[in-house]
Scaffold this active site. Structure first.
Site, PDB file in Angstrom:
ATOM      1  N   ASP A 280       0.875  -1.165   0.000  1.00 36.05           N
ATOM      2  CA  ASP A 280       0.000   0.000   0.000  1.00 36.05           C
ATOM      3  C   ASP A 280       0.920   1.224   0.000  1.00 36.05           C
ATOM      4  O   ASP A 280       2.109   1.137   0.310  1.00 36.05           O
ATOM      5  CB  ASP A 280      -0.949   0.003   1.196  1.00 36.05           C
ATOM      6  CG  ASP A 280      -2.163   0.897   0.951  1.00 36.05           C
ATOM      7  OD1 ASP A 280      -2.082   1.774   0.056  1.00 36.05           O
ATOM      8  OD2 ASP A 280      -3.185   0.742   1.638  1.00 36.05           O
TER       9      ASP A 280
HETATM   10  C1  BGC Z   1      -5.052   3.146  -0.179  1.00 32.93           C
HETATM   11  C2  BGC Z   1      -5.060   2.078  -1.267  1.00 32.93           C
HETATM   12  C3  BGC Z   1      -4.857   2.748  -2.615  1.00 32.93           C
HETATM   13  C4  BGC Z   1      -3.539   3.518  -2.586  1.00 32.93           C
HETATM   14  C5  BGC Z   1      -3.211   4.215  -3.924  1.00 32.93           C
HETATM   15  C6  BGC Z   1      -3.825   4.043  -0.266  1.00 32.93           C
HETATM   16  O1  BGC Z   1      -3.941   5.123   0.613  1.00 32.93           O
HETATM   17  O2  BGC Z   1      -5.105   2.523   1.058  1.00 32.93           O
HETATM   18  O3  BGC Z   1      -6.285   1.393  -1.254  1.00 32.93           O
HETATM   19  O4  BGC Z   1      -4.863   1.755  -3.638  1.00 32.93           O
HETATM   20  O5  BGC Z   1      -3.640   4.548  -1.582  1.00 32.93           O
HETATM   21  O6  BGC Z   1      -4.038   5.303  -4.136  1.00 32.93           O
END
Ligand code: BGC
Length: 747
Positions: A280
């Site tokens: 993540d």
């Molecule tokens: C979120 C993810 C997301 C990623 C990219 C993170 O803050 O938890 O679900 O895919 O950002 O935007």
């Protein structure tokens, strides 16, 4: 009451279409072609006739260390600065490696992307209980992604709704591992019908937004295997998902992105995952420990040191070439591990056709409007099929039944009903939120106006926040439609079960003051023919329920929400959804021991074990406001004649469903298994379902197969799924608390 304790430059486009690719496309190799191919530096891995693993091996064998290390971390410009995507790894044309371009998320191509279709959110998708529809939706989202120059969709999210307060509940598939698994598999299969890699996220046990960057989710192994991991397991084993995103939180100690138990023992060794683990955004905290635990690709929001933040994670780049080389020189990581990381990344790229069909991010795809009438129609279909009707007193709905000739005055009330409100009430906040550009959501008000005009009904609108305007408008109308929303967003949990709207600009949202509960109370008190429409991300309290004529939960219904809603109100479509999550009666019933949720000292102890969602309500004999699986349609069904037969591995349940009403409609027969008490399983668990559509008076013999897993539990000592010998109950009905048919089977 007792508190419970539970809980890739697209190949610099045409210029880089190499001889080998042309050879691949033409499908044959002549003598002259063979000579050309022999000179082609990429020939060894560009033959689609070779297996993805063979191609990955050949490519990795040809790469030098810098080329390899380029693959394991994001490229600059990072995050949204690269054509509004969530991030990318730039291609290496000399190796014929295309750009890997990653974008959010589950309700369509989102983030800072423009001119895409915002489909209904994950919770709506799950509420349809319709695998075929979910697969069509996945396919449509994948198609839009590829047209936008994106080849990794960061979806679907599949964390279990452990608490009703979970801020990202709207992105996920509810509280039940079986329903979440079926939904995830369908959506992923659809997405990956395109040259696009899907991403199962957030792995794992990411069930709260409060302290999400640091909280340690402490959960026992059996609960993990039975409740929190099955959707990921099915995504890997059945849907062959190409990537898995490790979560922000810790799991039983180590951070999820440096957790060898999860990323290697379970994911690779046990399930046989052959794709890549992506972090993540900002979820990486180390170099060698993360790489050795099983993380393959590091992603981050921006390459500047950030303070600890609950939105974007911590600063730092841990998989940069310098850090990786230092770890290699120090003997902390091996060359073999680096090779494996790259192999894991390129293998699904080969398998899913990303090399043959590279994307080309740039101004043209960024600006391109990829919506089509077909996809908007699909958004409408999903919105209606995932709308759950919780109440319909005396057949208030559909409106046409009572007065087909129109002439009614319909009061539409609520900020969420107007175009500005609706643009905030039809999608949740955070990374999965589309930019909303161009602004074209069909609000409830617009949807109802269009239908009403055709039928000779008058529509009046009031915003309703003063209460008295809601009351006066309601009192003067024949029918009232009051629309409210809860503004759920990534990055924070909902503080309570109240209705609190928020306004979003792309991924950034802010909570707004509102008196929506008073508005609903005023309208329902003033007019019994009031339809309450809840554009919500998760369960809410309903102190006004007794006074409401009808209650519809479209959740976050996407661009076509207003049209779908109006079609439901007038009976052109039925509300086809069933709850994927229990609605608690009140805050007290929903509450947790703080040590369990949100946790104490950054530790959330999942002491409720297996008793999540309806499993807890059933075990405790608690009566919820609305049970898991519940939802009304515009007709009625009768269930009869259950026959349960043992099969070699499991069982098969056959029963008859009859439409006893005078309209065509659908029901979702749900099959629950109750294991012998000695197994220590919850009273009953969903193990099969199907969606049946029938004309009035028609009946059908329905078959639901239960595989071995339907009867198995995770045996911690044996370290595997075990079926304890004994008599298992098989219960069938329209929802978890209405299971009129029962049989047994010995295993
Ligand atoms: C979120 C993810 C997301 C990623 C990219 C993170 O803050 O938890 O679900 O895919 O950002 O935007």
């Amino acid at each position: 009451m007792k508190k419970r304790s539970r809980r890739l430059t697209a190949m610099a486009a045409a210029s880089t279409i190499t001889a080998s690719m042309l050879v691949a496309l033409s499908g044959g190799v002549s003598g002259t072609d063979r000579a050309a191919a022999a000179e082609d530096p990429c020939a060894a891995w560009m033959d689609p006739a070779d297996s993805p693993s063979e191609r990955a091996d050949a490519l990795v064998a040809a790469m030098d260390l810098d080329q390899k290390l380029h693959m394991v971390t994001f490229s600059n410009p990072s995050w949204f600065f690269y054509w509004g995507t969530a991030g990318h790894v730039s291609g290496q044309p000399e190796l014929c490696i295309p750009d890997l371009v990653l974008s959010d998320a589950g309700s369509g191509v989102a983030g800072f992307q423009i001119a895409t279709t915002t489909f209904p959110s994950g919770v709506v998708q799950a509420s349809t209980w319709d695998p075929r529809l979910q697969r069509r939706l996945g396919r449509a989202i994948g198609a839009e992604a590829h047209l936008k120059g994106i080849n990794v969709m960061l979806a679907p999210g599949m964390n279990i709704a452990r608490t009703p307060y979970l801020g990202r509940n709207f992105e996920y598939f509810g509280e039940d591992p079986f329903l979440a698994s079926r939904t995830a598999v369908s959506v992923i299969k659809g997405l990956q019908q395109n040259p696009v890699i899907a991403d199962a996220k957030h792995f794992a046990v990411n069930n709260q937004e409060t302290d999400r960057m640091t909280v340690d989710a402490r959960v026992d192994e059996r609960t993990m295997r039975e409740i929190y991991l099955p959707a990921f397991e099915a995504s890997v084993k059945e849907a062959r998902v190409g990537s898995v995103m490790c979560a922000y939180n810790r799991v039983n100690g180590p951070y999820a992105c440096e957790n060898p138990t999860l990323l290697t023992d379970v994911l690779r060794d046990d399930w046989g995952f052959d794709g890549f683990v992506v972090s993540d955004w900002g979820a990486v905290h180390s170099t060698a420990p993360s790489a050795n635990a099983g993380l393959d690709l590091e992603m981050h929001a921006v390459e500047i040191p950030l303070p600890e933040s609950s939105v974007t994670g911590t600063g730092g780049r841990f998989f940069g070439a310098d850090s990786m080389k230092a770890a290699l020189a120090a003997g902390e990581i091996t060359q073999q591990r680096i090779d494996d990381m790259v192999r894991n990344i390129v293998r699904p790229m080969f398998r899913l056709g990303l090399f043959e069909d590279p994307v080309a991010p740039g101004a043209e795809p960024f600006l391109r409007d990829v919506t089509t009438p077909e996809r908007l129609a699909l958004a409408r279909e999903v919105a209606a099929d995932g709308t759950v009707m919780l109440k319909n007193r005396d057949g208030l709905l559909p409106l046409d039944d009572a007065s087909p000739d129109g002439g009614r005055t319909i009061a539409v009330i609520g900020w969420a009903a107007n175009p500005i409100g609706a643009s905030n009430a039809t999608a949740g906040g955070g990374s999965s939120h589309g930019s909303g550009l161009p602004p074209r959501v069909v609000s409830p008000l617009q949807g109802i106006l269009a239908e009403a005009r055709d039928r000779g009904d008058r529509v009046v609108y009031v915003e309703g926040s003063a209460g008295v305007d809601a009351e006066l408008a309601a009192a003067a109308a024949d029918v009232v439609v009051v629309v409210a929303t809860d503004g759920a967003t990534e990055g924070s949990d909902r503080p309570d079960l109240g209705l609190r709207p928020s306004a979003c600009v792309a991924v950034f949202c802010t909570s707004l003051p509102s008196r929506q509960e008073e508005m609903i109370a005023a309208a329902t008190a003033a007019n019994p023919n009031t339809v309450v429409v809840l554009d919500i991300g998760g369960p809410v309290r309903m102190p006004w329920l007794d006074d409401a004529g009808a209650v519809l939960v479209p959740w976050y219904g996407g661009l076509e929400h207003g049209t779908a809603l109006a079609e439901i109100l007038y009976g052109e479509r039925e509300p086809g959804g069933r709850l994927p999550q229990t609605f608690p009666r009140d805050e007290e019933q929903a509450s947790f021991d703080p040590a369990a949720y949100p946790g104490v000292d950054d530790t959330a102890t999942y002491s409720e074990g297996l008793l999540v969602g309806y499993r807890w309500y059933d075990a405790m004999g608690e009566r919820p406001l609305f049970p898991f699986g519940f939802g009304l349609g515009y007709t009625t069904f009768d269930y009869s004649g259950l026959d349960v037969r043992r099969t070699r591995q499991g069982a098969v349940a056959r029963f008859t469903v009859r439409n006893t009403g005078d309209r065509a409609g659908s029901t979702v027969p749900q099959v629950y298994v109750s294991a012998p008490r000695a197994t220590g399983e919850p009273p009953r668990q969903l193990k099969g379902f199907t969606k049946v559509r029938l004309a009035p008076g028609d009946s059908r013999r329905v078959t639901v197969r239960l595989d071995r897993r339907a009867f198995a539990h995770w045996d911690v000592d044996a370290d595997r799924w075990v079926v304890s010998p004994g008599r298992y109950g098989v219960l069938v009905g329209p929802h978890s608390r209405d299971l009129p048919l029962s049989g047994t089977v010995r295993r």
